[in-house]
Design an enzyme around this catalytic site. Structure first.
Site, PDB file in Angstrom:
ATOM      1  CB  SER A  27      -1.034  -0.002   1.028  1.00 27.72           C
ATOM      2  OG  SER A  27      -2.059   0.944   1.172  1.00 27.72           O
ATOM      3  CG  ASP A  68      -6.522  -2.360  -3.600  1.00 29.27           C
ATOM      4  OD1 ASP A  68      -7.133  -1.483  -2.917  1.00 29.27           O
ATOM      5  OD2 ASP A  68      -5.427  -2.635  -3.829  1.00 29.27           O
ATOM      6  CG  HIS A  81      -5.940  -2.214   0.245  1.00 31.63           C
ATOM      7  ND1 HIS A  81      -5.049  -1.910  -0.787  1.00 31.63           N
ATOM      8  CD2 HIS A  81      -5.243  -1.654   1.255  1.00 31.63           C
ATOM      9  CE1 HIS A  81      -3.957  -1.010  -0.295  1.00 31.63           C
ATOM     10  NE2 HIS A  81      -4.188  -0.962   1.005  1.00 31.63           N
TER      11      HIS A  81
END
Length: 264
Positions: free
Chosen positions: A103, A197, A227
């Site tokens: 991320s 995601d 995610h």
């Protein structure tokens, strides 16, 4: 450990063996605002064990107290320090340092690799980018298509970006958005995206841009996952399998030494 200096930085070292191993610097996710050494402890242990590498986890400065590019500067500093202390960290002196992150941490990995390339810093051997936050403009369709009910909401994502890059006019700056950065000359990369995601499309776009720049990219698209699946291995068998496979692909890049292979 704590690095001395004007900005104290905390790191944590994981070693699967006392023998020298390639060193991977891991950058945790958390929207540039949350996350720390403890939040990604399990992930770093798995990475060290599955790939058979030493892992140096970094607790970089976070927004809003430290907006961009503070965290990128911290990563560059850590890589330089790690290169100078490679033997003490259990690193293999014949192999370069790799960067990995999820991320926000994946974004930092790319941005730091660009800075190291341009600034003559220690060269990076490989990149692992998991669900990268690659476009701070958040303009890709998946932000809205997948940004409700799948664990990372579009509104929260926008808030995170606002903390890290308060000025909207700066969010397409190559210094903060990997998708707009000059990517030529970066190392071979494993990049993972997940179907549900909100960052999926910008991850896809980053993989495409890297390939266009002549970088070897192993792009793994994960159907049905969300995610942050990398840290869901203890509750989702599918996430556990996906994470282990992802680490093995990354390990292949790190360990490949024969001439002509993409990991060299």
């Amino acid at each position: 450990m704590t690095l001395p200096g004007p900005e104290e930085l905390s790191v944590r070292l994981y070693r699967p063996t006392l023998e020298p191993r390639p060193l991977v610097v891991y950058l945790h996710g958390g929207g540039f605002v949350t996350g720390d050494l403890d939040s990604h402890d399990r992930t770093c242990r798995r990475l060290a064990q599955v790939v058979n590498v030493a892992v140096l986890a970094v607790h970089y400065r976070r927004a809003p107290e430290h907006p961009a590019p503070a965290a990128v500067e911290d990563v560059v500093r850590i890589v330089g320090w790690a290169a100078e202390h490679l033997q003490d960290l259990g690193g293999d002196s014949e192999m370069r340092i790799a960067l990995a992150g999820d991320s926000a941490g994946a974004a930092l990995a790319v941005l730091a690799a660009v800075r190291l390339r341009d600034g003559g810093g220690p060269p990076v051997s490989a990149l692992l980018l998991v669900c990268p936050n690659a476009d701070m403009t958040l303009s890709m369709p998946s932000v809205q298509e997948e940004g409700h009910g799948w664990g990372l909401d579009a509104e929260d994502l926008a808030w995170f970006v606002e903390q890290w890059v308060p000025n909207p006019r700066q969010r397409a700056d190559p210094a903060v958005s990997p998708l707009y950065a000059p990517l030529h000359g970066l190392p071979p990369t494993v990049l993972a995206t997940a179907e549900h995601d909100p960052l999926r499309d910008e991850g896809d776009a980053l993989a495409a841009r890297m390939a266009q720049a002549g970088i070897y990219v192993r792009h793994l698209r994960h159907t049905g996952l969300v995610h942050g699946f990398l840290s869901l291995d203890h509750v989702s068998p599918a996430a556990a399998v996906a994470g282990d496979n992802l680490f093995r692909e990354f390990g292949a890049l790190i360990w490949q030494r024969r001439e002509g292979q993409p990991g060299v």
